[in-house]
Design a protein around this motif. Structure first.
Motif, short mmCIF file in Angstrom:
data_model
loop_
_atom_site.label_atom_id
_atom_site.label_comp_id
_atom_site.label_asym_id
_atom_site.label_seq_id
_atom_site.Cartn_x
_atom_site.Cartn_y
_atom_site.Cartn_z
N VAL A 426 0.83 -1.19 0.00
CA VAL A 426 0.00 0.00 0.00
C VAL A 426 0.87 1.25 0.00
O VAL A 426 2.05 1.21 0.39
N VAL A 427 0.28 2.35 -0.41
CA VAL A 427 0.84 3.68 -0.18
C VAL A 427 -0.09 4.36 0.81
O VAL A 427 -1.31 4.41 0.60
N GLN A 428 0.47 4.86 1.92
CA GLN A 428 -0.34 5.49 2.96
C GLN A 428 -0.18 7.00 2.94
O GLN A 428 0.91 7.52 2.73
N LEU A 429 -1.31 7.67 3.21
CA LEU A 429 -1.35 9.13 3.18
C LEU A 429 -2.05 9.64 4.44
O LEU A 429 -3.12 9.14 4.81
N SER A 430 -1.43 10.62 5.06
CA SER A 430 -1.97 11.21 6.28
C SER A 430 -1.47 12.65 6.37
O SER A 430 -0.69 13.00 7.24
N PRO A 431 -1.93 13.51 5.45
CA PRO A 431 -1.37 14.86 5.37
C PRO A 431 -1.79 15.74 6.54
O PRO A 431 -2.76 15.43 7.25
N PRO A 432 -1.10 16.85 6.75
CA PRO A 432 -1.54 17.80 7.78
C PRO A 432 -3.00 18.20 7.57
O PRO A 432 -3.49 18.27 6.44
N LEU A 433 -3.68 18.47 8.66
CA LEU A 433 -5.11 18.75 8.61
C LEU A 433 -5.43 20.12 8.02
O LEU A 433 -6.60 20.45 7.81
N ILE A 434 -4.40 20.90 7.75
CA ILE A 434 -4.58 22.21 7.15
C ILE A 434 -4.61 22.13 5.62
O ILE A 434 -4.82 23.14 4.95
N CYS A 435 -4.39 20.96 5.06
CA CYS A 435 -4.29 20.82 3.60
C CYS A 435 -5.64 21.08 2.92
O CYS A 435 -6.71 20.83 3.48
N ASP A 436 -5.55 21.57 1.67
CA ASP A 436 -6.74 21.89 0.90
C ASP A 436 -6.64 21.25 -0.48
O ASP A 436 -5.76 20.41 -0.74
N GLN A 437 -7.53 21.64 -1.38
CA GLN A 437 -7.60 21.00 -2.69
C GLN A 437 -6.30 21.10 -3.47
O GLN A 437 -5.94 20.17 -4.21
N SER A 438 -5.58 22.20 -3.32
CA SER A 438 -4.32 22.32 -4.04
C SER A 438 -3.33 21.24 -3.62
O SER A 438 -2.60 20.69 -4.45
N HIS A 439 -3.33 20.92 -2.32
CA HIS A 439 -2.46 19.85 -1.83
C HIS A 439 -2.95 18.49 -2.31
O HIS A 439 -2.15 17.62 -2.68
N PHE A 440 -4.27 18.28 -2.28
CA PHE A 440 -4.82 17.01 -2.75
C PHE A 440 -4.44 16.77 -4.21
O PHE A 440 -4.06 15.66 -4.59
N ASP A 441 -4.56 17.82 -5.01
CA ASP A 441 -4.22 17.70 -6.43
C ASP A 441 -2.74 17.37 -6.62
O ASP A 441 -2.37 16.54 -7.47
N GLU A 442 -1.90 18.01 -5.82
CA GLU A 442 -0.46 17.75 -5.93
C GLU A 442 -0.14 16.31 -5.55
O GLU A 442 0.67 15.65 -6.20
N ILE A 443 -0.78 15.82 -4.49
CA ILE A 443 -0.58 14.43 -4.08
C ILE A 443 -1.00 13.49 -5.20
O ILE A 443 -0.26 12.56 -5.57
N GLU A 444 -2.18 13.72 -5.77
CA GLU A 444 -2.69 12.85 -6.83
C GLU A 444 -1.79 12.88 -8.06
O GLU A 444 -1.48 11.83 -8.65
N GLN A 445 -1.34 14.05 -8.44
CA GLN A 445 -0.52 14.17 -9.64
C GLN A 445 0.83 13.48 -9.48
O GLN A 445 1.31 12.78 -10.39
N LYS A 446 1.42 13.65 -8.30
CA LYS A 446 2.73 13.02 -8.09
C LYS A 446 2.60 11.52 -7.95
O LYS A 446 3.42 10.76 -8.47
N LEU A 447 1.55 11.07 -7.27
CA LEU A 447 1.31 9.63 -7.18
C LEU A 447 1.03 9.04 -8.56
O LEU A 447 1.53 7.96 -8.90
N ARG A 448 0.24 9.74 -9.36
CA ARG A 448 -0.10 9.24 -10.68
C ARG A 448 1.15 9.02 -11.52
O ARG A 448 1.32 7.99 -12.18
N ALA A 449 2.05 9.99 -11.51
CA ALA A 449 3.27 9.88 -12.31
C ALA A 449 4.13 8.70 -11.86
O ALA A 449 4.61 7.91 -12.68
#
Length: 458
Positions: A426-449
Protein backbone atom coordinates in the motif's frame (compact mmCIF):
# COMPACT_ATOMS: atom_id res chain seq x y z
CA UNK A 1 21.69 27.76 2.25
CA UNK A 2 23.10 24.46 1.00
CA UNK A 3 26.79 24.04 1.64
CA UNK A 4 28.41 21.02 0.01
CA UNK A 5 31.19 20.71 2.60
CA UNK A 6 28.92 20.92 5.63
CA UNK A 7 26.47 18.45 4.07
CA UNK A 8 29.31 16.00 3.39
CA UNK A 9 30.35 16.22 7.05
CA UNK A 10 26.75 15.71 8.15
CA UNK A 11 26.42 12.66 5.91
CA UNK A 12 29.59 11.12 7.30
CA UNK A 13 28.49 11.76 10.85
CA UNK A 14 25.11 10.15 10.14
CA UNK A 15 26.80 7.05 8.73
CA UNK A 16 29.20 6.85 11.68
CA UNK A 17 26.79 7.42 14.55
CA UNK A 18 23.06 7.71 13.84
CA UNK A 19 20.99 4.54 14.06
CA UNK A 20 17.64 5.39 12.48
CA UNK A 21 14.37 3.77 13.44
CA UNK A 22 12.79 1.02 11.31
CA UNK A 23 15.52 1.68 8.75
CA UNK A 24 17.52 -0.74 6.64
CA UNK A 25 20.84 1.01 7.29
CA UNK A 26 22.58 -0.68 4.35
CA UNK A 27 20.32 1.38 2.07
CA UNK A 28 22.71 4.26 2.62
CA UNK A 29 25.94 2.44 1.83
CA UNK A 30 25.93 4.08 -1.60
CA UNK A 31 23.30 6.79 -1.11
CA UNK A 32 22.93 9.91 0.99
CA UNK A 33 20.84 9.84 4.14
CA UNK A 34 17.85 12.14 3.54
CA UNK A 35 18.30 15.06 5.94
CA UNK A 36 15.25 17.26 6.53
CA UNK A 37 16.20 20.68 7.88
CA UNK A 38 13.11 22.91 7.72
CA UNK A 39 9.33 22.84 7.53
CA UNK A 40 6.58 25.30 6.76
CA UNK A 41 2.89 24.49 6.47
CA UNK A 42 2.44 21.23 4.57
CA UNK A 43 6.02 21.22 3.20
CA UNK A 44 9.51 20.30 4.36
CA UNK A 45 12.92 21.00 2.83
CA UNK A 46 16.07 18.88 2.87
CA UNK A 47 19.67 19.93 3.39
CA UNK A 48 20.08 20.55 -0.34
CA UNK A 49 17.08 22.86 -0.50
CA UNK A 50 14.69 20.41 -2.18
CA UNK A 51 11.01 20.78 -1.29
CA UNK A 52 8.65 17.92 -0.36
CA UNK A 53 4.94 17.78 0.35
CA UNK A 54 4.61 16.07 3.73
CA UNK A 55 1.74 13.78 2.78
CA UNK A 56 2.25 11.58 5.86
CA UNK A 57 2.15 14.35 8.46
CA UNK A 58 5.63 13.32 9.63
CA UNK A 59 4.28 10.00 10.89
CA UNK A 60 0.55 10.68 11.32
CA UNK A 61 1.60 13.48 13.68
CA UNK A 62 1.78 16.97 12.16
CA UNK A 63 -1.88 17.95 12.39
CA UNK A 64 -1.26 21.71 12.15
CA UNK A 65 1.69 21.53 9.78
CA UNK A 66 5.22 22.79 10.22
CA UNK A 67 6.65 26.11 11.34
CA UNK A 68 3.90 27.21 13.76
CA UNK A 69 5.56 29.90 15.85
CA UNK A 70 2.61 29.99 18.28
CA UNK A 71 3.30 26.38 19.29
CA UNK A 72 7.04 27.04 19.50
CA UNK A 73 6.42 30.09 21.67
CA UNK A 74 4.18 28.11 24.02
CA UNK A 75 7.03 25.63 24.50
CA UNK A 76 9.60 28.37 25.11
CA UNK A 77 7.39 30.19 27.60
CA UNK A 78 6.75 27.03 29.61
CA UNK A 79 10.42 25.98 29.53
CA UNK A 80 11.38 29.36 31.02
CA UNK A 81 8.83 28.99 33.82
CA UNK A 82 9.13 25.29 34.66
CA UNK A 83 11.13 23.13 32.30
CA UNK A 84 10.56 19.84 34.10
CA UNK A 85 8.90 18.23 37.06
CA UNK A 86 7.57 14.66 37.24
CA UNK A 87 3.97 13.69 37.96
CA UNK A 88 5.09 11.33 40.70
CA UNK A 89 3.03 12.48 43.73
CA UNK A 90 3.26 16.09 42.53
CA UNK A 91 1.47 17.95 39.77
CA UNK A 92 1.98 21.09 37.70
CA UNK A 93 -0.60 23.44 36.14
CA UNK A 94 -0.34 22.52 32.47
CA UNK A 95 -0.79 18.80 33.18
CA UNK A 96 -3.86 19.54 35.28
CA UNK A 97 -5.35 21.88 32.68
CA UNK A 98 -4.66 19.49 29.81
CA UNK A 99 -6.16 16.51 31.66
CA UNK A 100 -9.36 18.51 32.15
CA UNK A 101 -9.36 19.56 28.50
CA UNK A 102 -8.91 15.98 27.23
CA UNK A 103 -11.55 14.62 29.61
CA UNK A 104 -13.94 17.26 28.33
CA UNK A 105 -13.56 15.97 24.78
CA UNK A 106 -13.41 12.23 25.55
CA UNK A 107 -16.67 10.29 25.16
CA UNK A 108 -18.78 9.22 28.12
CA UNK A 109 -17.12 8.93 31.51
CA UNK A 110 -13.53 8.74 30.26
CA UNK A 111 -12.46 11.36 32.80
CA UNK A 112 -9.13 10.03 34.06
CA UNK A 113 -6.03 10.99 32.07
CA UNK A 114 -2.71 9.21 32.62
CA UNK A 115 0.09 10.90 30.66
CA UNK A 116 2.92 9.06 28.93
CA UNK A 117 5.79 10.04 26.63
CA UNK A 118 4.21 8.51 23.53
CA UNK A 119 1.83 6.00 21.99
CA UNK A 120 3.56 2.73 22.80
CA UNK A 121 3.71 3.73 26.45
CA UNK A 122 0.00 4.55 26.38
CA UNK A 123 -0.73 1.03 25.10
CA UNK A 124 1.53 -0.48 27.79
CA UNK A 125 -0.30 1.57 30.40
CA UNK A 126 -3.69 0.39 29.18
CA UNK A 127 -2.79 -3.29 29.37
CA UNK A 128 -1.25 -2.89 32.82
CA UNK A 129 -4.30 -1.02 34.05
CA UNK A 130 -6.63 -3.71 32.68
CA UNK A 131 -4.74 -6.48 34.47
CA UNK A 132 -4.38 -4.46 37.68
CA UNK A 133 -8.06 -3.50 37.69
CA UNK A 134 -9.33 -7.05 37.39
CA UNK A 135 -6.88 -8.33 40.03
CA UNK A 136 -8.12 -5.91 42.66
CA UNK A 137 -11.80 -6.35 41.78
CA UNK A 138 -11.92 -10.09 42.29
CA UNK A 139 -11.19 -11.41 38.80
CA UNK A 140 -7.45 -12.10 38.96
CA UNK A 141 -7.44 -14.54 36.02
CA UNK A 142 -8.48 -11.86 33.51
CA UNK A 143 -5.22 -10.86 31.85
CA UNK A 144 -5.33 -11.88 28.16
CA UNK A 145 -5.66 -9.46 25.27
CA UNK A 146 -7.32 -9.84 21.87
CA UNK A 147 -6.31 -7.70 18.90
CA UNK A 148 -6.60 -7.88 15.11
CA UNK A 149 -4.46 -9.46 12.43
CA UNK A 150 -1.91 -7.12 10.83
CA UNK A 151 -2.64 -4.45 13.48
CA UNK A 152 0.25 -2.37 14.86
CA UNK A 153 0.12 -1.25 18.50
CA UNK A 154 3.73 -0.34 19.32
CA UNK A 155 7.24 -1.66 19.81
CA UNK A 156 7.69 -2.13 23.57
CA UNK A 157 7.43 -5.75 24.67
CA UNK A 158 3.81 -5.52 25.79
CA UNK A 159 2.60 -3.39 22.89
CA UNK A 160 4.54 -5.54 20.43
CA UNK A 161 2.90 -8.65 21.87
CA UNK A 162 -0.49 -7.10 21.11
CA UNK A 163 0.67 -6.20 17.61
CA UNK A 164 -0.59 -8.56 14.89
CA UNK A 165 2.42 -8.46 12.56
CA UNK A 166 4.56 -11.60 12.87
CA UNK A 167 7.40 -10.09 10.86
CA UNK A 168 7.91 -7.39 13.49
CA UNK A 169 7.83 -9.84 16.39
CA UNK A 170 9.77 -13.01 15.66
CA UNK A 171 13.23 -11.51 16.16
CA UNK A 172 12.24 -10.34 19.65
CA UNK A 173 10.61 -13.53 20.94
CA UNK A 174 9.76 -14.53 23.57
CA UNK A 175 7.37 -11.67 24.12
CA UNK A 176 4.66 -11.17 26.73
CA UNK A 177 2.35 -14.21 26.56
CA UNK A 178 -1.44 -14.31 26.37
CA UNK A 179 -2.31 -12.24 23.30
CA UNK A 180 -4.54 -13.53 20.53
CA UNK A 181 -5.57 -12.36 17.07
CA UNK A 182 -8.91 -12.07 15.28
CA UNK A 183 -9.68 -11.00 11.68
CA UNK A 184 -9.45 -7.33 10.76
CA UNK A 185 -11.99 -5.27 8.80
CA UNK A 186 -10.34 -5.32 5.35
CA UNK A 187 -13.49 -5.77 3.27
CA UNK A 188 -11.46 -5.54 0.05
CA UNK A 189 -10.12 -9.00 0.93
CA UNK A 190 -13.02 -10.23 3.01
CA UNK A 191 -13.12 -14.04 3.32
CA UNK A 192 -16.93 -13.87 3.66
CA UNK A 193 -19.67 -11.29 2.97
CA UNK A 194 -17.43 -9.24 0.71
CA UNK A 195 -20.48 -7.77 -0.99
CA UNK A 196 -22.34 -6.89 2.23
CA UNK A 197 -20.43 -4.50 4.56
CA UNK A 198 -22.90 -4.81 7.40
CA UNK A 199 -22.87 -8.62 7.37
CA UNK A 200 -19.09 -8.58 7.09
CA UNK A 201 -18.84 -6.24 10.07
CA UNK A 202 -21.09 -8.48 12.13
CA UNK A 203 -19.02 -11.53 11.18
CA UNK A 204 -15.71 -9.80 12.01
CA UNK A 205 -17.01 -8.60 15.37
CA UNK A 206 -18.40 -12.01 16.23
CA UNK A 207 -14.92 -13.51 15.81
CA UNK A 208 -14.00 -11.60 18.97
CA UNK A 209 -16.72 -13.47 20.86
CA UNK A 210 -15.40 -16.74 19.44
CA UNK A 211 -11.87 -15.89 20.63
CA UNK A 212 -13.13 -14.98 24.11
CA UNK A 213 -15.03 -18.25 24.36
CA UNK A 214 -12.02 -20.21 23.11
CA UNK A 215 -9.73 -18.70 25.74
CA UNK A 216 -12.31 -18.65 28.52
CA UNK A 217 -14.17 -15.43 29.40
CA UNK A 218 -12.73 -15.43 32.91
CA UNK A 219 -9.21 -15.05 31.45
CA UNK A 220 -9.71 -12.26 28.88
CA UNK A 221 -9.13 -8.70 30.10
CA UNK A 222 -9.27 -6.47 27.02
CA UNK A 223 -9.75 -6.06 23.29
CA UNK A 224 -7.44 -3.53 21.60
CA UNK A 225 -8.81 -2.03 18.36
CA UNK A 226 -7.98 1.04 16.28
CA UNK A 227 -10.96 3.01 14.93
CA UNK A 228 -9.33 2.82 11.48
CA UNK A 229 -6.67 0.12 11.44
CA UNK A 230 -3.36 1.55 10.26
CA UNK A 231 -1.14 -1.38 9.25
CA UNK A 232 -2.29 -3.06 6.07
CA UNK A 233 -3.43 0.27 4.69
CA UNK A 234 -6.31 2.00 6.51
CA UNK A 235 -9.21 -0.37 7.21
CA UNK A 236 -12.30 1.61 8.32
CA UNK A 237 -14.91 -0.22 10.40
CA UNK A 238 -17.93 -1.63 8.55
CA UNK A 239 -21.37 -0.35 9.63
CA UNK A 240 -22.36 -1.68 13.06
CA UNK A 241 -18.98 -3.27 13.75
CA UNK A 242 -18.07 -1.34 16.88
CA UNK A 243 -21.60 -1.46 18.24
CA UNK A 244 -21.46 -5.26 18.09
CA UNK A 245 -17.96 -5.27 19.65
CA UNK A 246 -19.31 -3.14 22.51
CA UNK A 247 -22.13 -5.65 23.08
CA UNK A 248 -19.63 -8.52 23.17
CA UNK A 249 -17.34 -6.73 25.61
CA UNK A 250 -20.27 -5.96 27.92
CA UNK A 251 -21.48 -9.56 27.77
CA UNK A 252 -18.12 -10.99 28.79
CA UNK A 253 -16.91 -8.13 31.06
CA UNK A 254 -13.98 -7.40 28.75
CA UNK A 255 -12.55 -3.90 28.39
CA UNK A 256 -12.74 -2.22 25.00
CA UNK A 257 -9.53 -0.26 24.38
CA UNK A 258 -9.71 2.17 21.47
CA UNK A 259 -6.12 2.60 20.30
CA UNK A 260 -6.24 6.10 18.84
CA UNK A 261 -2.55 6.93 18.72
CA UNK A 262 -3.13 7.83 15.06
CA UNK A 263 -6.90 8.35 14.88
CA UNK A 264 -7.38 10.92 17.65
CA UNK A 265 -7.01 14.71 17.55
CA UNK A 266 -8.54 15.48 14.19
CA UNK A 267 -7.18 12.77 11.93
CA UNK A 268 -10.75 11.56 11.32
CA UNK A 269 -12.40 14.96 11.79
CA UNK A 270 -13.13 14.47 15.50
CA UNK A 271 -11.09 14.71 18.66
CA UNK A 272 -11.54 10.94 19.01
CA UNK A 273 -12.27 8.27 16.44
CA UNK A 274 -14.71 6.58 18.82
CA UNK A 275 -16.90 9.66 18.47
CA UNK A 276 -16.89 9.39 14.68
CA UNK A 277 -18.05 5.78 14.71
CA UNK A 278 -20.39 6.08 17.69
CA UNK A 279 -19.00 3.68 20.27
CA UNK A 280 -18.00 3.96 23.91
CA UNK A 281 -14.55 2.60 24.87
CA UNK A 282 -13.42 1.82 28.40
CA UNK A 283 -9.94 3.20 27.61
CA UNK A 284 -8.54 5.37 24.83
CA UNK A 285 -4.83 5.38 24.08
CA UNK A 286 -3.52 8.44 22.24
CA UNK A 287 -0.38 10.40 21.33
CA UNK A 288 1.03 11.85 18.06
CA UNK A 289 -1.39 14.62 17.10
CA UNK A 290 -1.97 15.67 20.72
CA UNK A 291 0.84 18.22 20.24
CA UNK A 292 0.95 18.22 16.43
CA UNK A 293 4.46 16.87 16.87
CA UNK A 294 5.91 19.98 18.51
CA UNK A 295 6.76 17.99 21.65
CA UNK A 296 6.49 14.31 22.61
CA UNK A 297 3.41 13.31 24.60
CA UNK A 298 0.92 10.47 24.96
CA UNK A 299 -2.11 9.80 27.12
CA UNK A 300 -4.15 6.87 28.36
CA UNK A 301 -7.70 8.01 29.07
CA UNK A 302 -9.64 5.71 31.39
CA UNK A 303 -13.22 5.54 32.62
CA UNK A 304 -14.29 6.51 36.11
CA UNK A 305 -15.13 2.84 36.69
CA UNK A 306 -11.51 1.78 36.11
CA UNK A 307 -10.17 4.57 38.29
CA UNK A 308 -12.53 3.91 41.19
CA UNK A 309 -10.58 1.07 42.91
CA UNK A 310 -7.49 3.31 43.05
CA UNK A 311 -9.33 6.31 44.49
CA UNK A 312 -9.54 5.02 48.04
CA UNK A 313 -7.42 3.38 50.70
CA UNK A 314 -3.95 2.08 49.93
CA UNK A 315 -4.38 0.91 46.32
CA UNK A 316 -1.86 2.47 43.92
CA UNK A 317 -1.35 2.06 40.19
CA UNK A 318 2.37 1.33 40.43
CA UNK A 319 3.25 2.60 36.98
CA UNK A 320 4.65 5.74 35.41
CA UNK A 321 7.22 7.42 33.18
CA UNK A 322 9.80 10.09 33.93
CA UNK A 323 8.69 12.31 31.06
CA UNK A 324 4.97 11.46 31.08
CA UNK A 325 3.05 14.74 31.21
CA UNK A 326 6.19 16.83 30.73
CA UNK A 327 5.42 20.52 31.47
CA UNK A 328 6.62 21.74 28.08
CA UNK A 329 4.75 19.02 26.20
CA UNK A 330 1.49 19.63 28.06
CA UNK A 331 1.81 23.39 27.48
CA UNK A 332 2.23 22.75 23.76
CA UNK A 333 -0.77 20.41 23.78
CA UNK A 334 -2.92 23.06 25.43
CA UNK A 335 -1.96 25.52 22.73
CA UNK A 336 -2.66 22.84 20.11
CA UNK A 337 -6.18 22.41 21.47
CA UNK A 338 -6.69 26.18 21.47
CA UNK A 339 -5.71 26.37 17.81
CA UNK A 340 -8.01 23.45 16.95
CA UNK A 341 -10.91 25.37 18.44
CA UNK A 342 -10.05 28.82 17.08
CA UNK A 343 -9.27 27.63 13.55
CA UNK A 344 -12.02 24.98 13.47
CA UNK A 345 -9.59 22.25 12.42
CA UNK A 346 -11.97 19.32 12.87
CA UNK A 347 -14.73 21.09 10.99
CA UNK A 348 -12.30 21.73 8.14
CA UNK A 349 -11.38 18.04 7.91
CA UNK A 350 -15.03 17.05 7.70
CA UNK A 351 -15.69 19.71 5.06
CA UNK A 352 -12.76 18.64 2.86
CA UNK A 353 -12.54 14.88 3.42
CA UNK A 354 -14.91 14.18 0.52
CA UNK A 355 -12.71 16.19 -1.81
CA UNK A 356 -9.63 14.35 -0.56
CA UNK A 357 -11.27 10.97 -1.14
CA UNK A 358 -12.57 11.98 -4.55
CA UNK A 359 -9.17 13.23 -5.65
CA UNK A 360 -7.44 10.01 -4.57
CA UNK A 361 -10.12 7.86 -6.22
CA UNK A 362 -9.08 9.30 -9.58
CA UNK A 363 -6.09 6.95 -9.25
CA UNK A 364 -8.40 3.93 -9.59
CA UNK A 365 -8.04 4.23 -13.35
CA UNK A 366 -4.44 3.01 -13.03
CA UNK A 367 -3.93 -0.75 -13.55
CA UNK A 368 -1.78 -1.01 -10.43
CA UNK A 369 -4.31 0.61 -8.05
CA UNK A 370 -6.73 -1.93 -6.59
CA UNK A 371 -8.37 -0.07 -3.74
CA UNK A 372 -8.54 3.41 -2.18
CA UNK A 373 -9.81 3.33 1.40
CA UNK A 374 -9.88 5.37 4.58
CA UNK A 375 -11.71 8.22 6.28
CA UNK A 376 -10.95 11.79 7.27
CA UNK A 377 -7.40 12.66 6.29
CA UNK A 378 -6.17 9.05 6.63
CA UNK A 379 -6.00 6.90 3.48
CA UNK A 380 -4.39 3.80 2.04
CA UNK A 381 -3.99 2.95 -1.65
CA UNK A 382 -3.57 -0.79 -2.20
CA UNK A 383 -1.40 -1.86 -5.14
CA UNK A 384 -2.19 -5.04 -7.08
CA UNK A 385 -0.87 -7.10 -9.99
CA UNK A 386 -4.33 -7.74 -11.37
CA UNK A 387 -7.34 -5.55 -10.59
CA UNK A 388 -9.88 -8.13 -11.77
CA UNK A 389 -8.63 -10.98 -9.56
CA UNK A 390 -7.12 -8.71 -6.85
CA UNK A 391 -3.92 -10.72 -7.18
CA UNK A 392 -1.23 -9.22 -4.98
CA UNK A 393 2.55 -9.26 -5.25
CA UNK A 394 4.71 -12.02 -3.84
CA UNK A 395 7.43 -11.16 -1.35
CA UNK A 396 10.18 -10.69 -3.92
CA UNK A 397 7.96 -8.57 -6.18
CA UNK A 398 6.87 -6.44 -3.25
CA UNK A 399 10.51 -5.91 -2.28
CA UNK A 400 11.36 -4.72 -5.79
CA UNK A 401 8.26 -2.56 -6.08
CA UNK A 402 8.35 -0.82 -2.72
CA UNK A 403 11.98 -0.66 -1.67
CA UNK A 404 13.53 -1.08 -5.08
CA UNK A 405 11.47 1.62 -6.77
CA UNK A 406 8.55 3.34 -5.05
CA UNK A 407 10.15 4.67 -1.87
CA UNK A 408 12.93 6.47 -3.75
CA UNK A 409 10.74 7.48 -6.69
CA UNK A 410 8.15 9.12 -4.43
CA UNK A 411 10.85 10.97 -2.54
CA UNK A 412 12.50 12.10 -5.77
CA UNK A 413 9.10 13.34 -6.95
CA UNK A 414 8.88 15.57 -3.87
CA UNK A 415 6.26 13.54 -2.02
CA UNK A 416 6.85 12.24 1.49
CA UNK A 417 4.47 9.36 2.18
CA UNK A 418 4.74 5.68 3.07
CA UNK A 419 5.11 2.69 0.79
CA UNK A 420 4.35 -0.20 3.13
CA UNK A 421 4.01 -3.97 2.87
CA UNK A 422 3.30 -5.07 6.41
CA UNK A 423 0.12 -6.46 4.85
CA UNK A 424 -0.50 -6.24 1.12
CA UNK A 425 1.49 -3.45 -0.60
CA UNK A 426 0.00 0.00 0.00
CA UNK A 427 0.84 3.68 -0.18
CA UNK A 428 -0.34 5.49 2.96
CA UNK A 429 -1.35 9.13 3.18
CA UNK A 430 -1.97 11.21 6.28
CA UNK A 431 -1.37 14.86 5.37
CA UNK A 432 -1.54 17.80 7.78
CA UNK A 433 -5.11 18.75 8.61
CA UNK A 434 -4.58 22.21 7.15
CA UNK A 435 -4.29 20.82 3.60
CA UNK A 436 -6.74 21.89 0.90
CA UNK A 437 -7.60 21.00 -2.69
CA UNK A 438 -4.32 22.32 -4.04
CA UNK A 439 -2.46 19.85 -1.83
CA UNK A 440 -4.82 17.01 -2.75
CA UNK A 441 -4.22 17.70 -6.43
CA UNK A 442 -0.46 17.75 -5.93
CA UNK A 443 -0.58 14.43 -4.08
CA UNK A 444 -2.69 12.85 -6.83
CA UNK A 445 -0.52 14.17 -9.64
CA UNK A 446 2.73 13.02 -8.09
CA UNK A 447 1.31 9.63 -7.18
CA UNK A 448 -0.10 9.24 -10.68
CA UNK A 449 3.27 9.88 -12.31
CA UNK A 450 5.17 7.50 -10.02
CA UNK A 451 2.53 4.72 -10.03
CA UNK A 452 2.24 4.91 -13.81
CA UNK A 453 5.98 4.38 -14.07
CA UNK A 454 5.81 1.55 -11.52
CA UNK A 455 3.09 -0.19 -13.53
CA UNK A 456 5.29 0.00 -16.60
CA UNK A 457 8.08 -1.81 -14.79
CA UNK A 458 5.97 -4.82 -13.84
Amino acid sequence: MYDENSNAALQQSARDHLWMHFTRMSSYDAADVPVIVRGEGAYVWDAQGRKYLDALGGLFVSQLGHGRTDLAEAAAKQAAELAFFPLWSYAHPTAIELAEKIAGHAPGDLNRVFFTSGGGEAVESAWKLAKNYFKITGKPMKHKVISRAIAYHGTTHGALSITGLPGLKQQFEPLVPSTFRVPNTNIYRAPVHGDDPEAFGRWAADQIAVAIENEGPDTVAAVFLEPVQNAGGCFPPPPGYFQRVREICDEYDVLLVSDEVICAYGRLGHMFGAERYGYQPDIITSAKGITSGYAPLGAMIASDRLYEPFAHGTETFLHGYTFGGHPVSTAVALKNFEIFENEKINEGVLEREGAFRGTLEKLLDLPIVGDVRGDGFFYGIELVKDKTTKETFDEAESERLLRGFLSKALYDAGLYCRADDRGDPVVQLSPPLICDQSHFDEIEQKLRAVLTEAAGLL
